[in-house]
Design a protein around this motif. Sequence first.
Motif, PDB file in Angstrom:
ATOM      1  N   ASP A  16       0.551  -1.188   0.014  1.00 45.07           N
ATOM      2  CA  ASP A  16       0.064  -0.218  -0.025  1.00 45.07           C
ATOM      3  C   ASP A  16       1.137   0.966   0.449  1.00 45.07           C
ATOM      4  OD1 ASP A  16      -2.365  -1.055   0.001  1.00 45.07           O
ATOM      5  OD2 ASP A  16      -3.125  -1.276   2.003  1.00 45.07           O
ATOM      6  N   SER A  17       2.070   1.454   0.104  1.00 52.94           N
ATOM      7  CA  SER A  17       3.199   2.321  -0.069  1.00 52.94           C
ATOM      8  C   SER A  17       3.016   2.351  -1.565  1.00 52.94           C
ATOM      9  CB  SER A  17       4.576   1.865   1.068  1.00 52.94           C
ATOM     10  OG  SER A  17       4.813   1.027   0.081  1.00 52.94           O
ATOM     11  N   PRO A  18       3.518   4.217  -1.160  1.00 50.52           N
ATOM     12  CA  PRO A  18       3.868   4.536  -2.312  1.00 50.52           C
ATOM     13  C   PRO A  18       5.000   4.461  -3.013  1.00 50.52           C
ATOM     14  CG  PRO A  18       3.324   6.404  -1.193  1.00 50.52           C
ATOM     15  CD  PRO A  18       3.051   5.153   0.041  1.00 50.52           C
ATOM     16  N   GLY A  19       5.225   3.929  -4.563  1.00 54.53           N
ATOM     17  CA  GLY A  19       5.560   3.234  -4.698  1.00 54.53           C
ATOM     18  C   GLY A  19       6.432   4.434  -5.976  1.00 54.53           C
ATOM     19  N   ASP A  20       7.657   4.282  -5.811  1.00 54.07           N
ATOM     20  CA  ASP A  20       7.894   5.096  -7.084  1.00 54.07           C
ATOM     21  C   ASP A  20       8.132   4.466  -8.704  1.00 54.07           C
ATOM     22  OD1 ASP A  20       8.276   7.607  -5.425  1.00 54.07           O
ATOM     23  OD2 ASP A  20      10.780   6.833  -4.891  1.00 54.07           O
ATOM     24  N   ILE A  21       8.317   2.872  -8.725  1.00 55.04           N
ATOM     25  CA  ILE A  21       8.510   1.955 -10.074  1.00 55.04           C
ATOM     26  C   ILE A  21       6.660   2.389 -10.265  1.00 55.04           C
ATOM     27  CG2 ILE A  21       8.733  -0.303 -10.459  1.00 55.04           C
ATOM     28  CD1 ILE A  21      11.678  -0.198  -9.119  1.00 55.04           C
ATOM     29  N   GLU A  22       6.061   1.751  -9.650  1.00 54.92           N
ATOM     30  CA  GLU A  22       4.842   1.873 -10.456  1.00 54.92           C
ATOM     31  C   GLU A  22       3.787   3.475 -10.366  1.00 54.92           C
ATOM     32  OE1 GLU A  22       3.800   0.993  -6.023  1.00 54.92           O
ATOM     33  OE2 GLU A  22       5.253   0.207  -7.193  1.00 54.92           O
ATOM     34  N   SER A  23       4.635   4.161 -10.280  1.00 60.47           N
ATOM     35  CA  SER A  23       3.624   5.414 -10.358  1.00 60.47           C
ATOM     36  C   SER A  23       4.367   5.329 -11.485  1.00 60.47           C
ATOM     37  CB  SER A  23       4.535   6.800  -9.054  1.00 60.47           C
ATOM     38  OG  SER A  23       3.704   6.346  -8.226  1.00 60.47           O
ATOM     39  N   ALA A  24       6.062   5.503 -11.803  1.00 65.53           N
ATOM     40  CA  ALA A  24       6.457   5.615 -12.953  1.00 65.53           C
ATOM     41  C   ALA A  24       5.806   5.189 -14.605  1.00 65.53           C
ATOM     42  CB  ALA A  24       7.844   6.007 -13.088  1.00 65.53           C
ATOM     43  N   ILE A  25       5.725   3.735 -13.872  1.00 70.51           N
ATOM     44  CA  ILE A  25       5.655   3.202 -14.838  1.00 70.51           C
ATOM     45  C   ILE A  25       3.776   3.063 -14.986  1.00 70.51           C
ATOM     46  CG2 ILE A  25       4.234   0.812 -14.787  1.00 70.51           C
ATOM     47  CD1 ILE A  25       6.469   0.076 -14.005  1.00 70.51           C
ATOM     48  N   ASN A  26       2.875   3.810 -14.209  1.00 70.92           N
ATOM     49  CA  ASN A  26       1.817   4.281 -14.183  1.00 70.92           C
ATOM     50  C   ASN A  26       1.402   5.814 -15.218  1.00 70.92           C
ATOM     51  OD1 ASN A  26      -0.910   4.619 -14.306  1.00 70.92           O
ATOM     52  ND2 ASN A  26      -1.200   5.988 -12.945  1.00 70.92           N
ATOM     53  N   TRP A  82       9.057  -7.189 -15.727  1.00 68.68           N
ATOM     54  CA  TRP A  82      10.516  -6.234 -15.456  1.00 68.68           C
ATOM     55  C   TRP A  82      11.276  -6.687 -14.525  1.00 68.68           C
ATOM     56  CZ3 TRP A  82      10.805  -1.048 -14.779  1.00 68.68           C
ATOM     57  CH2 TRP A  82      11.954   0.246 -14.921  1.00 68.68           C
ATOM     58  N   ASN A  83      12.425  -7.667 -15.231  1.00 72.54           N
ATOM     59  CA  ASN A  83      13.511  -7.723 -13.983  1.00 72.54           C
ATOM     60  C   ASN A  83      13.974  -6.875 -13.190  1.00 72.54           C
ATOM     61  OD1 ASN A  83      14.565  -8.616 -11.979  1.00 72.54           O
ATOM     62  ND2 ASN A  83      15.723 -10.520 -13.289  1.00 72.54           N
ATOM     63  N   THR A  84      13.630  -6.176 -12.136  1.00 77.05           N
ATOM     64  CA  THR A  84      14.426  -4.800 -12.426  1.00 77.05           C
ATOM     65  C   THR A  84      15.466  -5.224 -10.959  1.00 77.05           C
ATOM     66  OG1 THR A  84      13.435  -4.644  -9.996  1.00 77.05           O
ATOM     67  CG2 THR A  84      12.394  -3.291 -11.936  1.00 77.05           C
ATOM     68  N   GLU A  85      16.096  -6.939 -10.325  1.00 74.93           N
ATOM     69  CA  GLU A  85      17.243  -6.851 -10.193  1.00 74.93           C
ATOM     70  C   GLU A  85      18.181  -7.051 -11.299  1.00 74.93           C
ATOM     71  OE1 GLU A  85      17.288  -7.536  -6.439  1.00 74.93           O
ATOM     72  OE2 GLU A  85      15.344  -6.293  -6.376  1.00 74.93           O
ATOM     73  N   GLY A  86      19.309  -6.869 -10.540  1.00 73.10           N
ATOM     74  CA  GLY A  86      20.041  -7.739 -11.069  1.00 73.10           C
ATOM     75  C   GLY A  86      20.772  -8.764 -11.004  1.00 73.10           C
ATOM     76  N   LEU A  87      21.548  -9.476 -11.724  1.00 70.52           N
ATOM     77  CA  LEU A  87      22.049 -11.057 -12.373  1.00 70.52           C
ATOM     78  C   LEU A  87      22.967 -11.691 -10.759  1.00 70.52           C
ATOM     79  CD1 LEU A  87      23.046 -11.086 -15.708  1.00 70.52           C
ATOM     80  CD2 LEU A  87      20.696 -11.953 -14.568  1.00 70.52           C
ATOM     81  N   VAL A  88      22.952 -12.348 -10.521  1.00 73.91           N
ATOM     82  CA  VAL A  88      23.871 -12.947  -9.890  1.00 73.91           C
ATOM     83  C   VAL A  88      25.525 -12.779  -9.227  1.00 73.91           C
ATOM     84  CG1 VAL A  88      24.374 -15.120  -8.183  1.00 73.91           C
ATOM     85  CG2 VAL A  88      22.127 -14.495  -8.222  1.00 73.91           C
ATOM     86  N   ASN A  89      25.912 -12.294  -8.343  1.00 75.47           N
ATOM     87  CA  ASN A  89      27.813 -12.099  -8.965  1.00 75.47           C
ATOM     88  C   ASN A  89      27.980 -13.467  -8.891  1.00 75.47           C
ATOM     89  OD1 ASN A  89      30.175 -11.491  -8.369  1.00 75.47           O
ATOM     90  ND2 ASN A  89      30.083  -9.873  -7.077  1.00 75.47           N
TER      91      ASN A  89
END
Length: 105
Positions: A16-26, A82-89
């Motif tokens: 429920d918190s305002p999120g930057d990513i979903e707000s930008a996508i929207n 959209w995978n916003t996480e980096g790959l495993v080191n």
Amino acid sequence: MVSETSYKVALLKWDDSPGDIESAINYELTNLGHRTVYFKFDEAIPSGVDVVFSFAPYREFLQIPRQLDGVPRKERPTFVHWNTEGLVNLSIPYRVGMAIGAFRS
């Protein structure tokens, strides 16, 4: 630029918190002429959508593709992730990486 075709997009909202990513996508989807409807990761995917848009591998992500798998092919919306996480080191030992991943999830 407005798209020639308008889609109804179910946009994942992790909490429920305002999120930057979903707000930008929207914001961007709306500027392109699409309609968005939010849904939480633990809720049913809204019916009548053309696209399901998720991002970031947080929490119980797999329940979303599992829900889509239960929808008949002709009615199934397109799934975009959209995978916003980096790959495993790869220099981190496998067991340590798995432990860190389990802790973060």
